[in-house]
Design a protein around this motif. Structure first.
Motif, PDB file in Angstrom:
ATOM      1  N   GLY A   1       0.877  -1.188   0.072  1.00 14.06           N
ATOM      2  CA  GLY A   1      -0.121  -0.100  -0.040  1.00 14.06           C
ATOM      3  C   GLY A   1       0.647   1.372   0.123  1.00 14.06           C
ATOM      4  O   GLY A   1       0.266   2.560   0.386  1.00 14.06           O
ATOM      5  N   GLU A   2       2.111   1.457  -0.383  1.00 11.06           N
ATOM      6  CA  GLU A   2       2.922   2.430  -0.318  1.00 11.06           C
ATOM      7  C   GLU A   2       2.797   3.131  -1.668  1.00 11.06           C
ATOM      8  O   GLU A   2       3.011   4.457  -1.750  1.00 11.06           O
ATOM      9  CB  GLU A   2       4.267   1.976  -0.181  1.00 11.06           C
ATOM     10  CG  GLU A   2       4.658   1.466   1.182  1.00 11.06           C
ATOM     11  CD  GLU A   2       6.161   1.190   1.227  1.00 11.06           C
ATOM     12  OE1 GLU A   2       7.144   2.210   0.912  1.00 11.06           O
ATOM     13  OE2 GLU A   2       6.510   0.015   1.644  1.00 11.06           O
TER      14      GLU A   2
ATOM     15  N   LYS B   1       0.902   3.398  -5.787  1.00 10.80           N
ATOM     16  CA  LYS B   1      -0.446   3.069  -6.584  1.00 10.80           C
ATOM     17  C   LYS B   1      -0.394   1.684  -7.422  1.00 10.80           C
ATOM     18  O   LYS B   1       0.751   1.501  -7.748  1.00 10.80           O
ATOM     19  CB  LYS B   1      -0.414   4.304  -7.631  1.00 10.80           C
ATOM     20  CG  LYS B   1      -0.717   5.513  -6.876  1.00 10.80           C
ATOM     21  CD  LYS B   1      -0.793   6.683  -7.991  1.00 10.80           C
ATOM     22  CE  LYS B   1      -1.033   8.167  -7.019  1.00 10.80           C
ATOM     23  NZ  LYS B   1      -1.197   9.320  -8.349  1.00 10.80           N
ATOM     24  N   ASN B   2      -1.453   0.946  -7.428  1.00 12.89           N
ATOM     25  CA  ASN B   2      -1.630  -0.131  -8.070  1.00 12.89           C
ATOM     26  C   ASN B   2      -1.358   0.096  -9.688  1.00 12.89           C
ATOM     27  O   ASN B   2      -0.885  -0.571 -10.336  1.00 12.89           O
ATOM     28  CB  ASN B   2      -3.062  -0.711  -7.945  1.00 12.89           C
ATOM     29  CG  ASN B   2      -3.346  -1.282  -6.509  1.00 12.89           C
ATOM     30  OD1 ASN B   2      -2.425  -1.733  -5.967  1.00 12.89           O
ATOM     31  ND2 ASN B   2      -4.449  -1.036  -6.167  1.00 12.89           N
TER      32      ASN B   2
ATOM     33  N   ASN C   1       3.778   8.416  -7.511  1.00 12.54           N
ATOM     34  CA  ASN C   1       3.128   7.110  -7.558  1.00 12.54           C
ATOM     35  C   ASN C   1       2.959   6.768  -6.098  1.00 12.54           C
ATOM     36  O   ASN C   1       2.801   5.355  -5.750  1.00 12.54           O
ATOM     37  CB  ASN C   1       3.975   6.175  -8.402  1.00 12.54           C
ATOM     38  CG  ASN C   1       3.564   6.331  -9.591  1.00 12.54           C
ATOM     39  OD1 ASN C   1       2.519   5.774 -10.376  1.00 12.54           O
ATOM     40  ND2 ASN C   1       4.487   7.133 -10.689  1.00 12.54           N
ATOM     41  N   SER C   2       3.318   7.500  -5.272  1.00 17.03           N
ATOM     42  CA  SER C   2       3.346   7.058  -3.615  1.00 17.03           C
ATOM     43  C   SER C   2       1.893   7.387  -3.055  1.00 17.03           C
ATOM     44  O   SER C   2       1.250   8.293  -3.690  1.00 17.03           O
ATOM     45  CB  SER C   2       4.449   7.987  -2.738  1.00 17.03           C
ATOM     46  OG  SER C   2       5.616   7.487  -2.994  1.00 17.03           O
ATOM     47  N   ILE C   3       1.543   6.630  -2.254  1.00 18.24           N
ATOM     48  CA  ILE C   3       0.086   7.010  -1.654  1.00 18.24           C
ATOM     49  C   ILE C   3       0.475   7.534  -0.094  1.00 18.24           C
ATOM     50  O   ILE C   3       1.259   7.273   0.700  1.00 18.24           O
ATOM     51  CB  ILE C   3      -0.580   5.730  -1.454  1.00 18.24           C
ATOM     52  CG1 ILE C   3      -0.780   4.896  -2.804  1.00 18.24           C
ATOM     53  CG2 ILE C   3      -1.874   5.787  -0.660  1.00 18.24           C
ATOM     54  CD1 ILE C   3      -1.454   3.475  -2.589  1.00 18.24           C
TER      55      ILE C   3
END
Length: 210
Positions: free
Chosen positions: A159-160, A162-163, A208-210
């Protein structure tokens, strides 16, 4: 390197025979010379001067300069891999590991391995001249982007990230940008272009980090 691994290395070194220690000594002294001057540009006299060993003593442990060069290439590539793994292992998160890898190569004028990136140095020299060294370098060239992609994929699972982030694509792009930045920096004598590339890489990581 973990404390346990370090202790294991110390124990292993204590068990080495005199011949094994001498061979290791030759490799340690030869590695930066070959990585700086290249295989063709390195003479056995350079190794004799660095090790203070006679030519006959060198040939007791290595059959020829070619034999020594193969061992030296392995040594330099292993050293680079060790530095990369050690830098990444200081972090628990995938993002931390990726950023640590980027930072390790951010200053090509002060590389983690003396003489610069051995993949670039030996790979360019061996491209049309030495298929054995070319194969050795190619294994690491293939493995490095895969390792980076695996870390990103783990980060996606945790979950760090993005898919939607294409881990394989970024791993290849990141690796190519860093190697290209090293080349431009070493040739120009400054790291201005590398700094630009590092910022581009870090920007994509953040995006791209959440």
């Amino acid at each position: 390197m973990t404390e346990r691994s370090f202790i294991f290395v110390l124990l292993f070194r204590k068990k080495m025979t005199k011949a094994e220690r001498t061979k290791q000594f030759i490799l340690e002294k030869s590695a930066p010379i070959f990585n700086t001057k290249g295989v063709a540009g390195t003479a056995m006299s350079d190794i004799m001067e660095a090790t203070k060993l006679a030519k006959g003593s060198l040939y007791v442990h290595f059959d020829s300069k070619e034999d020594l060069s193969y061992a030296v290439v392995d040594y330099n590539l292993d050293k680079l891999a060790e530095k990369s793994v050690a830098a990444m292992n200081k972090h628990k998160t995938a993002k931390g590991k990726i950023l640590a890898f980027v930072d390790l190569y951010s200053d090509p004028l002060n590389p983690p391995v003396v003489g610069g990136c051995p993949m670039l140095n030996f790979g360019m020299e061996a491209d049309d001249t030495n298929p054995i060294i070319k194969q050795k370098v190619n294994r690491m060239v293939q493995a490095s982007p895969q390792k980076l992609a695996a870390i990103i994929e783990q980060g996606i699972k945790d979950g760090e990230f993005k898919n939607s982030w294409n881990a394989k694509e970024f791993g290849i792009k990141m690796f190519a940008m860093i190697e290209g930045g090293i080349l431009m920096s070493r040739v120009s004598g400054n790291k201005e272009r590398m700094t630009i590339l590092i910022n581009v890489i870090k920007k994509e990581i953040e995006e791209n980090s959440i």
